[in-house]
Design a protein around this motif. Structure first.
Motif, short mmCIF file in Angstrom:
data_model
loop_
_atom_site.label_atom_id
_atom_site.label_comp_id
_atom_site.label_asym_id
_atom_site.label_seq_id
_atom_site.Cartn_x
_atom_site.Cartn_y
_atom_site.Cartn_z
N MET A 1 72.72 41.68 58.81
CA MET A 1 74.42 41.89 59.25
C MET A 1 75.10 42.92 58.49
O MET A 1 76.00 43.52 58.84
CB MET A 1 75.03 40.66 59.38
CG MET A 1 74.89 39.64 60.61
SD MET A 1 76.00 40.43 62.05
CE MET A 1 77.50 39.21 61.86
N THR A 2 75.02 42.39 57.24
CA THR A 2 75.87 43.25 56.19
C THR A 2 75.21 44.77 56.13
O THR A 2 76.32 45.45 56.17
CB THR A 2 75.69 42.54 54.89
OG1 THR A 2 75.82 41.16 55.07
CG2 THR A 2 76.74 43.12 53.93
N GLN A 45 80.50 44.07 66.30
CA GLN A 45 80.06 42.94 65.15
C GLN A 45 81.09 42.12 64.91
O GLN A 45 81.03 40.87 64.22
CB GLN A 45 79.94 43.87 63.69
CG GLN A 45 79.50 42.92 62.34
CD GLN A 45 78.88 44.10 61.69
OE1 GLN A 45 79.24 45.12 61.19
NE2 GLN A 45 77.88 43.65 60.78
N LEU A 46 82.47 42.40 65.20
CA LEU A 46 83.70 41.39 65.01
C LEU A 46 83.65 40.49 66.52
O LEU A 46 84.75 40.05 66.50
CB LEU A 46 85.07 42.04 64.94
CG LEU A 46 84.90 42.78 63.60
CD1 LEU A 46 86.15 43.89 63.52
CD2 LEU A 46 85.39 41.68 62.56
N ASP A 47 82.63 40.45 67.34
CA ASP A 47 82.51 39.71 68.31
C ASP A 47 83.43 40.26 69.48
O ASP A 47 83.88 39.37 70.18
CB ASP A 47 82.79 38.14 68.19
CG ASP A 47 81.60 37.52 67.18
OD1 ASP A 47 80.48 37.60 67.61
OD2 ASP A 47 82.08 37.20 66.22
N GLY A 113 92.61 38.19 52.84
CA GLY A 113 91.44 39.17 53.09
C GLY A 113 90.06 38.98 52.67
O GLY A 113 89.30 39.21 53.06
N GLU A 114 90.00 37.85 51.65
CA GLU A 114 88.76 37.34 51.22
C GLU A 114 88.04 36.25 52.14
O GLU A 114 86.95 35.86 51.85
CB GLU A 114 89.03 36.52 49.89
CG GLU A 114 89.85 37.46 48.66
CD GLU A 114 88.73 38.67 48.40
OE1 GLU A 114 87.65 38.56 48.29
OE2 GLU A 114 89.57 39.69 48.08
N LYS A 115 88.66 35.92 53.17
CA LYS A 115 87.93 35.28 54.23
C LYS A 115 86.58 35.68 54.71
O LYS A 115 86.67 36.85 54.88
CB LYS A 115 88.87 34.93 55.44
CG LYS A 115 88.76 33.88 56.12
CD LYS A 115 89.90 33.65 57.42
CE LYS A 115 89.22 32.54 58.26
NZ LYS A 115 90.41 32.56 59.32
N ALA A 116 85.55 35.04 54.62
CA ALA A 116 84.28 35.32 55.21
C ALA A 116 84.18 35.59 56.50
O ALA A 116 84.73 34.60 57.46
CB ALA A 116 83.28 34.57 54.52
N LEU A 117 83.55 36.40 57.09
CA LEU A 117 83.17 36.41 58.47
C LEU A 117 81.96 35.51 58.74
O LEU A 117 80.76 35.50 58.30
CB LEU A 117 82.58 37.81 58.75
CG LEU A 117 82.22 38.21 60.32
CD1 LEU A 117 83.35 38.00 61.25
CD2 LEU A 117 81.47 39.54 60.37
N THR A 118 82.30 34.61 59.38
CA THR A 118 81.23 33.35 59.93
C THR A 118 81.26 33.40 61.29
O THR A 118 82.10 33.67 62.10
CB THR A 118 81.55 31.96 59.24
OG1 THR A 118 83.12 31.72 59.74
CG2 THR A 118 81.84 31.76 57.91
N PRO A 119 79.71 33.15 61.87
CA PRO A 119 79.70 33.22 63.14
C PRO A 119 80.18 32.01 64.05
O PRO A 119 80.87 31.19 63.18
CB PRO A 119 78.06 32.86 63.28
CG PRO A 119 77.56 33.00 62.12
CD PRO A 119 78.58 32.96 60.97
N LEU A 120 80.75 32.69 65.18
CA LEU A 120 81.53 31.61 65.94
C LEU A 120 80.83 30.45 66.50
O LEU A 120 79.47 30.22 66.39
CB LEU A 120 81.82 32.18 67.33
CG LEU A 120 82.80 33.49 67.19
CD1 LEU A 120 83.06 34.18 68.51
CD2 LEU A 120 84.25 33.05 66.75
N ALA A 124 83.93 27.71 70.91
CA ALA A 124 84.34 29.31 70.73
C ALA A 124 83.20 30.25 71.11
O ALA A 124 83.51 31.13 71.63
CB ALA A 124 85.04 29.37 69.26
#
Lengths: 168, 109
Positions: A1-2, A45-47, A113-120, A124
């Motif tokens: 992913m990263t 990548q941002l769904d 902005g430090e919020k991590a990208l977690t899968p839906l 959702a």
């Protein structure tokens, strides 16, 4: 992913630099397509599957074909011999660099902005973005959709008028 | 599963792309390339919208789809804008036989 994020972000940025540095407008247009493809991958990548698809269809497809068509219609040669102007280049570096500094400073202090990208998860993940956006478009945003349709009609008529041989 | 990606990653890419487009508008002299750089700046702003929409999750964990609806409208307006802008460039080229913005300075004096 990263690592995919870094690959596609690099693709978008390198494409953008290519647009600015290529002397031939056709090469610039192709670099632009590369940049848009990278951006579309970031959207996905941002769904945001619908928006990513639209980015490829409308931007990389329709808009860039229009650009290439006009470049070939006008038969523009690449800028030969002349380097970029010293003053304009220095000004651009100062303005763009200042802009980058401001963005870096803002992002450094932007704690949200430090919020991590977690899968839906759960509900959702089960509703697709196409159905969610479609529902919004045809309920809440029904009036803006009609206004946009009107805008496209006006733009079409305007382009036909502008493209006529003699403007009166 | 943590991907290690944060909202700031996407905002940084967006900021860099916007700065590249801004530099291109200032450096280049070909009006078509300037127009392309404008589109690049618009796309950079779009990335910000998608990123904020994805990270501003609602009560059920779904992204805020209102932002993506706005993006849908922006893409439509951008398409109309490009069509009209290129038609103006064609009309300008017919009148002046050039796409060099330094040659198109009749409103300067």
């Amino acid at each position: 992913m990263t690592f995919l994020f870094y690959i596609f972000a690099a693709l978008a940025i390198v494409g953008g630099i290519g647009v600015v540095l290529n002397r031939n407008p056709v090469s610039s247009a192709f670099a632009m397509i590369v940049s848009f493809l990278g951006l579309a991958a970031l959207y996905i990548q941002l769904d945001a599957y619908l928006v990513g698809t639209l980015q490829i269809l409308v931007y990389a497809g329709a808009i860039m074909v229009l650009f290439l068509f006009i470049i070939m219609l006008l038969d523009i040669k690449s800028e030969e011999g002349r380097q970029f102007g010293v003053f304009s280049t220095a000004g651009a570096v100062v303005v763009a660099g200042g802009m980058l500094l401001i963005v870096a400073k803002v992002l450094k202090n932007f704690e949200a902005g430090e919020k991590a990208l977690t899968p839906l998860k759960g509900a959702a993940a089960e509703t697709t973005d196409v159905s969610a956006i479609g529902e919004l478009l045809f309920t809440t945003y029904w009036f803006p959709v009609q206004v946009i349709g009107m805008l496209l009609l006006v733009a079409t008529v305007g382009v036909v008028v502008l493209s006529k041989r003699e403007l009166r | 599963m943590d991907t290690g990606l944060t909202l700031n990653h996407f905002l940084a890419v967006s900021g860099i792309l916007f700065a590249i487009g801004l530099a291109g508008v200032l450096i280049r002299r070909n009006i078509i390339v300037i127009f392309m750089c404008l589109e690049l700046m618009l796309s950079a702003a779009n990335l910000t919208l998608v990123a904020f929409s994805r990270f501003n999750t609602g009560a059920n964990g779904a992204p805020d789809y209102h932002g993506q609806v706005l993006l849908f409208f922006i893409i439509t307006v951008a398409a109309a804008e490009v069509a009209v802008g290129l038609a103006i460039i064609v009309a300008l080229f017919r009148a002046r036989e050039t796409t060099d913005v330094t040659q198109i300075a009749s409103m300067k004096n």
